[in-house]
Structure formats: C-alpha cells, structure tokens
Motif scaffolding. Sequence first.
Motif, short mmCIF file in Angstrom:
data_model
loop_
_atom_site.label_atom_id
_atom_site.label_comp_id
_atom_site.label_asym_id
_atom_site.label_seq_id
_atom_site.Cartn_x
_atom_site.Cartn_y
_atom_site.Cartn_z
N GLY A 49 0.85 -1.19 0.00
CA GLY A 49 0.00 0.00 0.00
C GLY A 49 0.88 1.24 0.00
N TYR A 50 0.35 2.32 -0.49
CA TYR A 50 1.10 3.57 -0.51
C TYR A 50 0.14 4.72 -0.34
N ARG A 51 0.69 5.80 0.17
CA ARG A 51 -0.16 6.96 0.46
C ARG A 51 0.71 8.21 0.56
N ILE A 52 0.26 9.27 -0.08
CA ILE A 52 0.85 10.60 0.10
C ILE A 52 -0.05 11.31 1.11
N TYR A 53 0.53 11.83 2.17
CA TYR A 53 -0.27 12.36 3.27
C TYR A 53 -1.05 13.63 2.91
N ARG A 54 -0.36 14.62 2.39
CA ARG A 54 -1.02 15.92 2.19
C ARG A 54 -1.46 16.08 0.74
N PRO A 55 -2.68 16.55 0.52
CA PRO A 55 -3.16 16.75 -0.86
C PRO A 55 -2.22 17.59 -1.72
N ILE A 56 -1.54 18.55 -1.14
CA ILE A 56 -0.64 19.43 -1.90
C ILE A 56 0.54 18.66 -2.50
N ASP A 57 0.89 17.51 -1.92
CA ASP A 57 2.02 16.71 -2.40
C ASP A 57 1.61 15.62 -3.39
N ARG A 58 0.33 15.48 -3.64
CA ARG A 58 -0.16 14.43 -4.55
C ARG A 58 -0.04 14.87 -6.01
N GLY A 59 0.06 13.88 -6.90
CA GLY A 59 0.12 14.16 -8.33
C GLY A 59 1.46 14.67 -8.82
N LYS A 60 2.51 14.49 -8.03
CA LYS A 60 3.84 14.99 -8.40
C LYS A 60 4.82 13.87 -8.72
N GLY A 61 4.33 12.64 -8.78
CA GLY A 61 5.19 11.52 -9.13
C GLY A 61 5.91 10.87 -7.95
N PHE A 62 5.67 11.35 -6.74
CA PHE A 62 6.37 10.80 -5.58
C PHE A 62 5.99 9.33 -5.34
N ALA A 63 4.71 9.01 -5.43
CA ALA A 63 4.28 7.64 -5.17
C ALA A 63 4.80 6.68 -6.23
N SER A 64 4.84 7.10 -7.48
CA SER A 64 5.37 6.24 -8.55
C SER A 64 6.85 5.94 -8.32
N GLU A 65 7.61 6.96 -8.01
CA GLU A 65 9.04 6.74 -7.76
C GLU A 65 9.24 5.87 -6.53
N ALA A 66 8.47 6.12 -5.49
CA ALA A 66 8.58 5.32 -4.26
C ALA A 66 8.23 3.86 -4.53
N LEU A 67 7.18 3.62 -5.30
CA LEU A 67 6.79 2.25 -5.60
C LEU A 67 7.88 1.54 -6.41
N GLU A 68 8.47 2.21 -7.38
CA GLU A 68 9.56 1.61 -8.15
C GLU A 68 10.72 1.21 -7.24
N LEU A 69 11.11 2.11 -6.35
CA LEU A 69 12.20 1.82 -5.41
C LEU A 69 11.84 0.66 -4.49
N PHE A 70 10.61 0.67 -4.01
CA PHE A 70 10.15 -0.33 -3.05
C PHE A 70 10.07 -1.72 -3.68
N ILE A 71 9.56 -1.79 -4.90
CA ILE A 71 9.49 -3.07 -5.62
C ILE A 71 10.88 -3.67 -5.76
N ASP A 72 11.82 -2.86 -6.21
CA ASP A 72 13.18 -3.33 -6.40
C ASP A 72 13.76 -3.85 -5.08
N PHE A 73 13.57 -3.09 -4.03
CA PHE A 73 14.06 -3.51 -2.71
C PHE A 73 13.42 -4.82 -2.27
N MET A 74 12.12 -4.92 -2.39
CA MET A 74 11.42 -6.12 -1.92
C MET A 74 11.86 -7.36 -2.69
N PHE A 75 11.91 -7.30 -4.00
CA PHE A 75 12.28 -8.47 -4.78
C PHE A 75 13.75 -8.85 -4.60
N ARG A 76 14.60 -7.87 -4.34
CA ARG A 76 16.02 -8.18 -4.19
C ARG A 76 16.40 -8.55 -2.76
#
Length: 177
Positions: free
Chosen positions: A89-116
């Motif tokens: 699961g993932y979540r950006i806390y504040r509405p002002i920080d949403r839609g800026k690509g942070f969750a996509s980048e975080a998910l990419e990093l997290f997937i790589d970490f988890m599988f490796r």
Amino acid sequence: MIKGKNIDLRLVTDEDLEYLYSVTNDLSNTGEYWPLMLETKKSFLDKFAQSGFWNDNAGKMLMVDKEDNILGEMNYFRGLWYMPGYEIGYRIYRPIDRGKGFASEALELFIDFMFRSKQINRLEIEADVDNLGSKRIAEKCGFKVEGIKKQASFLNGRYRDIVLLALVKEDYLNNSK
C-alpha cells in the motif's frame, strides 16, 4: 535508506512519531479512497516500540524529499497465508504533495528492494475500482490487473469493488534489465 532521484525511502524514527501520529489520525487528509481509521496514541506507540513498524510480516517506510520532509508512506504486509509475497500500500499524506510523481518513484524503489531483499515471488496491490490514480501508478510500475473483487471493501458507508493488481518477480526482473 533507499535513495531515489527525487525522493528517498527510509524507516520510521523516534523523531517521526509525533508527526506520523497526527497525520495518520487526521481524517481530512486521508483522501477519498484511504480507509477511515483512528488509532489511540498508546496503540500507535506500542506498535512502534515492538518492531519500529518493520518486521517479516509487515512494515512501513516513509517517503521523504531530499530535505527529509515526510511526504507519505509505503506499507507491506502478508496477505493470505499461502501467498508467496506481500500486499503493498502507498499513500501521500497531504493533498498538496499528490500528483507529483512521488508515489510512482517510491513504488519503483520499493518493488526493487522487496524483490532483491526478500525471498518472495509476488507483490499485490488492491485499490478501489474508482481509484484511477492508484491503478495508474501500479500499472506504470509493471503491475497487471488480475481481476475485480466484488464488494470486498467497506468505505464511506458502503461496500466497494476492489481491483487486484499483481507483479511477479520473473516479470519484474525481465522488464528491469
């Protein structure tokens, strides 16, 4: 810490607890699709004291910007006992920080970490069928829709359909070369 281009992922520290407790219990920031849940401060602090929000069955990492300002969280937890992996699961806390690509980048990093780092074969994401943003993030990171779980979630006073997305390790490794 897992370093990315625009954000980093790191474990929760003692210094984060007051902010995390306030933001996770502020229902005005939960967004349309995050479950409405409140937790006592004692329960929250007890969970952190037990594991630091990180163990073999479940964990939380914070998404932070390059100045270490907290943007959101990445979670994982064991789903069904027979599943050889985790739900994410993932979540950006504040509405002002949403839609800026942070969750996509975080998910990419997290997937790589988890599988490796973990002996797992599968990651899953479940999202409300109307949560097109979350679905788009998951698909951008390689997840494929596997189906719809009818009325599998209770949110805002009614039962909701959930889309199940998954990524298996072999597909991830074949596409990340």
